[in-house]
Scaffold this active site. Structure first.
Site, mmCIF file in Angstrom:
data_model
loop_
_atom_site.group_PDB
_atom_site.id
_atom_site.type_symbol
_atom_site.label_atom_id
_atom_site.label_comp_id
_atom_site.label_asym_id
_atom_site.label_seq_id
_atom_site.Cartn_x
_atom_site.Cartn_y
_atom_site.Cartn_z
ATOM 1 N N THR A 28 -56.544 24.432 70.121
ATOM 2 C CA THR A 28 -56.537 23.667 68.900
ATOM 3 C C THR A 28 -55.396 22.999 68.676
ATOM 4 O OG1 THR A 28 -58.132 25.231 67.728
ATOM 5 C CG2 THR A 28 -56.857 23.792 66.425
ATOM 6 N N GLY A 29 -55.659 22.293 68.526
ATOM 7 C CA GLY A 29 -54.007 20.838 68.333
ATOM 8 C C GLY A 29 -54.339 19.662 69.088
ATOM 9 N N THR A 31 -52.050 18.521 71.177
ATOM 10 C CA THR A 31 -51.918 18.874 72.931
ATOM 11 C C THR A 31 -53.724 19.535 73.380
ATOM 12 O OG1 THR A 31 -49.706 19.732 72.224
ATOM 13 C CG2 THR A 31 -50.367 19.661 74.435
ATOM 14 N N ASP A 84 -53.083 27.207 74.666
ATOM 15 C CA ASP A 84 -53.371 26.361 73.403
ATOM 16 C C ASP A 84 -52.057 26.188 73.367
ATOM 17 O OD1 ASP A 84 -54.113 26.294 70.637
ATOM 18 O OD2 ASP A 84 -53.833 28.935 70.380
ATOM 19 N N LYS A 97 -47.191 29.371 65.582
ATOM 20 C CA LYS A 97 -47.979 28.557 65.815
ATOM 21 C C LYS A 97 -48.814 28.368 63.920
ATOM 22 C CE LYS A 97 -51.542 29.217 69.226
ATOM 23 N NZ LYS A 97 -51.427 27.881 68.919
ATOM 24 N N GLY A 99 -49.904 25.239 62.987
ATOM 25 C CA GLY A 99 -49.885 24.111 62.266
ATOM 26 C C GLY A 99 -51.051 23.068 61.416
ATOM 27 N N GLY A 100 -51.995 23.622 62.248
ATOM 28 C CA GLY A 100 -52.815 22.647 62.384
ATOM 29 C C GLY A 100 -54.047 23.613 61.914
ATOM 30 N N GLU A 106 -56.925 31.846 66.446
ATOM 31 C CA GLU A 106 -55.658 31.417 67.518
ATOM 32 C C GLU A 106 -55.709 32.959 68.487
ATOM 33 O OE1 GLU A 106 -55.158 26.686 66.977
ATOM 34 O OE2 GLU A 106 -53.849 28.331 66.785
ATOM 35 N N LYS A 124 -41.019 21.150 71.076
ATOM 36 C CA LYS A 124 -41.217 22.736 70.458
ATOM 37 C C LYS A 124 -40.120 23.317 71.480
ATOM 38 C CE LYS A 124 -45.205 20.539 68.679
ATOM 39 N NZ LYS A 124 -46.913 21.161 69.768
HETATM 40 C C1 5RP Z 1 -52.611 25.053 65.900
HETATM 41 C C2 5RP Z 1 -51.983 25.280 66.479
HETATM 42 C C3 5RP Z 1 -51.292 24.475 67.413
HETATM 43 O O1 5RP Z 1 -51.260 24.494 68.215
HETATM 44 C C4 5RP Z 1 -49.830 23.844 67.396
HETATM 45 O O2 5RP Z 1 -50.130 23.701 66.009
HETATM 46 C C5 5RP Z 1 -49.700 23.115 67.746
HETATM 47 O O3 5RP Z 1 -50.134 22.019 67.441
HETATM 48 P P1 5RP Z 1 -50.186 20.238 68.348
HETATM 49 O O4 5RP Z 1 -50.456 20.329 69.403
HETATM 50 O O5 5RP Z 1 -50.923 19.038 67.537
HETATM 51 O O6 5RP Z 1 -48.409 20.092 68.076
HETATM 52 O O7 5RP Z 1 -51.004 26.508 66.102
HETATM 53 O O8 5RP Z 1 -52.710 26.105 63.891
#
Ligand code: 5RP
Length: 228
Positions: A28-29, A31, A84, A97, A99-100, A106, A124
């Site tokens: 998820t996210g 990327t 991921d 992990k 942030g989303g 996950e 990152k």
């Molecule tokens: C979601 C996550 C995402 O993988 C993480 O936040 C990275 O997100 P992004 O690709 O938007 O920077 O752990 O829960």
């Protein structure tokens, strides 16, 4: 290249590792969004036959809209590979992990996957975890008491809120508490402490999990092997 271009780069690189017939964990996210787009292209252009298990409703929706078959985790007997994103990865390939707000699903998908790959832009990659707030998924019932306990423990917690003042809800309808720690010197110890607090469903420390990291750098994707 800006950050989005680096995210797109690693998303496109990652799908090269997907083989016909695989059962694939889909993260998820922002990327991973690029990765799902690239995967959809391979399914469409090459007739690639895969089954995806998504770590969030939004990833499932995007994948299905591109013709990728999605199943629930309980409908498959194994996962070959999970791709991921991550919020931070340290020198020992430990990660944060969530942030989303998707780290619970996950992590469940990750621990059931034979291999785990993380795709990140170079921002990152850090020497020490903790600058990024550590997400906790908590049960709403009694959550203000959990917050108070975490505060007394010196973890600098805050509920993650929406702009309208309501709680951010996960796909499991739980709340998120972020810990503003600054620096995490002993991630395993912290994980053990958090595992022992009733009301916390899961924390965003992903320790000893990832096998391969693809880092988006200005001169191209760098593939790092964390563990076999
Ligand atoms: C979601 C996550 C995402 O993988 C993480 O936040 C990275 O997100 P992004 O690709 O938007 O920077 O752990 O829960």
């Amino acid at each position: 290249m800006d950050q989005n271009a680096l995210k797109a780069l690693v998303g496109q690189e990652a799908v090269k590792y997907v083989k016909d017939g695989m059962i694939l964990g889909i993260g998820t996210g922002s990327t991973v969004r690029y990765m799902i787009d690239a995967l959809g292209e391979r399914v469409k252009n090459e007739g690639l036959s895969i089954i995806g298990v998504a770590t969030s409703d939004r990833s499932a929706k995007q994948a299905e809209s591109l013709g990728i078959t999605i199943k629930q985790l309980d409908e498959v007997d194994h996962l070959d590979l999970t791709i991921d994103g991550a919020d931070e990865i340290d020198d020992n390939f430990q990660g944060i992990k969530g942030g989303g707000a998707a780290h619970l699903w996950e992590k469940i998908v990750a621990i059931n996957s034979t291999k785990n790959m993380w795709i990140v832009d170079e921002s990152k990659m850090v020497h020490h975890l903790g600058k990024f707030p550590l997400p906790l998924e908590v049960i709403p019932f009694g959550s203000s008491h959990v917050l108070e306990k975490l505060d007394k423990m010196g973890f600098n917690p805050s509920f993650r809120m929406q702009e309208d003042g309501s709680h951010v809800l996960t796909d499991s309808k739980n709340y998120i508490i972020d810990l503003h720690l600054g620096r995490i010197d002993h991630p395993h110890e912290l994980a053990n402490t958090l595992n022992g607090i009733v009301g916390i469903v899961e924390h965003g420390l992903f320790l000893d999990t990832v096998n391969t990291v693809i880092v988006g750098r200005q001169d191209g994707p760098e593939v790092l092997t964390a563990r076999d």
